[in-house]
Scaffold this motif. Sequence first.
Motif, short mmCIF file in Angstrom:
data_model
loop_
_atom_site.label_atom_id
_atom_site.label_comp_id
_atom_site.label_asym_id
_atom_site.label_seq_id
_atom_site.Cartn_x
_atom_site.Cartn_y
_atom_site.Cartn_z
N ALA A 1 0.83 -1.20 0.00
CA ALA A 1 0.00 0.00 0.00
C ALA A 1 0.87 1.25 0.00
CB ALA A 1 -0.92 0.01 1.22
N LYS A 2 0.38 2.27 -0.66
CA LYS A 2 1.07 3.55 -0.68
C LYS A 2 0.69 4.37 0.54
CE LYS A 2 1.86 7.62 -3.60
NZ LYS A 2 1.53 8.29 -4.88
N LEU A 3 1.69 4.91 1.22
CA LEU A 3 1.43 5.76 2.38
C LEU A 3 0.87 7.11 1.91
CD1 LEU A 3 3.28 3.59 3.69
CD2 LEU A 3 4.23 5.44 5.10
N PRO A 4 0.15 7.80 2.78
CA PRO A 4 -0.25 9.17 2.43
C PRO A 4 0.98 9.98 2.02
CG PRO A 4 -1.35 8.46 4.44
CD PRO A 4 -0.33 7.41 4.12
N SER A 5 0.79 10.92 1.12
CA SER A 5 1.91 11.72 0.64
C SER A 5 2.44 12.64 1.74
CB SER A 5 1.47 12.57 -0.55
OG SER A 5 0.55 13.56 -0.13
N GLY B 1 6.39 7.59 -4.53
CA GLY B 1 5.95 7.72 -3.15
C GLY B 1 6.59 6.69 -2.26
N VAL B 2 6.02 6.53 -1.08
CA VAL B 2 6.51 5.58 -0.08
C VAL B 2 5.48 4.47 0.07
CG1 VAL B 2 7.27 5.29 2.32
CG2 VAL B 2 7.77 7.42 1.09
N PHE B 3 5.96 3.22 0.09
CA PHE B 3 5.07 2.06 0.11
C PHE B 3 5.43 1.11 1.26
CE2 PHE B 3 5.14 3.73 -4.12
CZ PHE B 3 3.86 3.55 -4.63
N VAL B 4 4.43 0.44 1.78
CA VAL B 4 4.67 -0.61 2.77
C VAL B 4 5.42 -1.74 2.08
CG1 VAL B 4 3.62 -2.24 4.39
CG2 VAL B 4 2.57 -0.01 4.01
N ARG B 5 6.50 -2.15 2.69
CA ARG B 5 7.34 -3.16 2.06
C ARG B 5 6.62 -4.51 2.01
NH1 ARG B 5 13.19 -5.64 3.60
NH2 ARG B 5 13.76 -6.24 1.49
#
Length: 263
Positions: A40-44, A79-83
């Motif tokens: 999942a993509k974290l909030p920006s 973006g940043v994603f849960v690994r």
Amino acid sequence: MNADGVLTGELDPHSDRAVFRQIADHLRDAIQRGRLPEGAKLPSEAQLVEHYKVARMTIRSALQELQTEGLVVSEHGRGVFVRRRPPVRRLASDRFARRHRKEGKAAFLAESAQVGAKSEVDMIEIREQATTAEVADRLSLEAGDEVVVRSRRYSLNGHPVETAVSYIPADIARGTPITDPNPGPGGIYARIEDMGHTLERFEEEVSARMPTPDEARILQLPAGTPVFRLVRTAFDTEGRAVEVCDTIMSADAYVLSYELPAH
């Protein structure tokens, strides 16, 4: 994804815990509770700034905290994603069963099939060299005796998960398919048995540590991800050590499972 939809709790202005650590705590909790599942993509950053009413650098410090823990990965421009963590269950009591070799499957292929993953092997290097003192001791050779060395990297679904370096006495491996990039069905253990060395048992030593810079680069490990070092020695029915394999494994890609007798 809107930050309000996944985060609970509020910042405590009276806490002695730094604000960025409180934000990291909230994001970590959302990951662990499944509100932010794997991939999942974290909030920006902008959404988190708006949600917490803090400076952008505070948000970046919180995200860096999670990256250091190996919980998230940053993808440039995305973006940043849960690994993702699709661990392979490595069944020590089964992985070297002869039936796998008879089916033409090396151990890694058999394990990857269990989780429905596509396995790949690359960075294959084969050479002959004088053995080191550690390997010589494990193989009951003299330091400086010749061994055939096979090094390779294994990946699951395009993601590197381990490297392995095998050391086989030259009198067993020299001039055989063991020195070919593809040693054939069943892998090098099948070829060792073809040479008349029926395998009887394996000894393994497992330790854990942080990776070296080269290991982190080759395995593409996010910051904060440890590795297992597993050193295995294979013995034939005559009690001869016929191979030593030094494996470096991404710790979050494997579950090491052992069955131990109670008598």
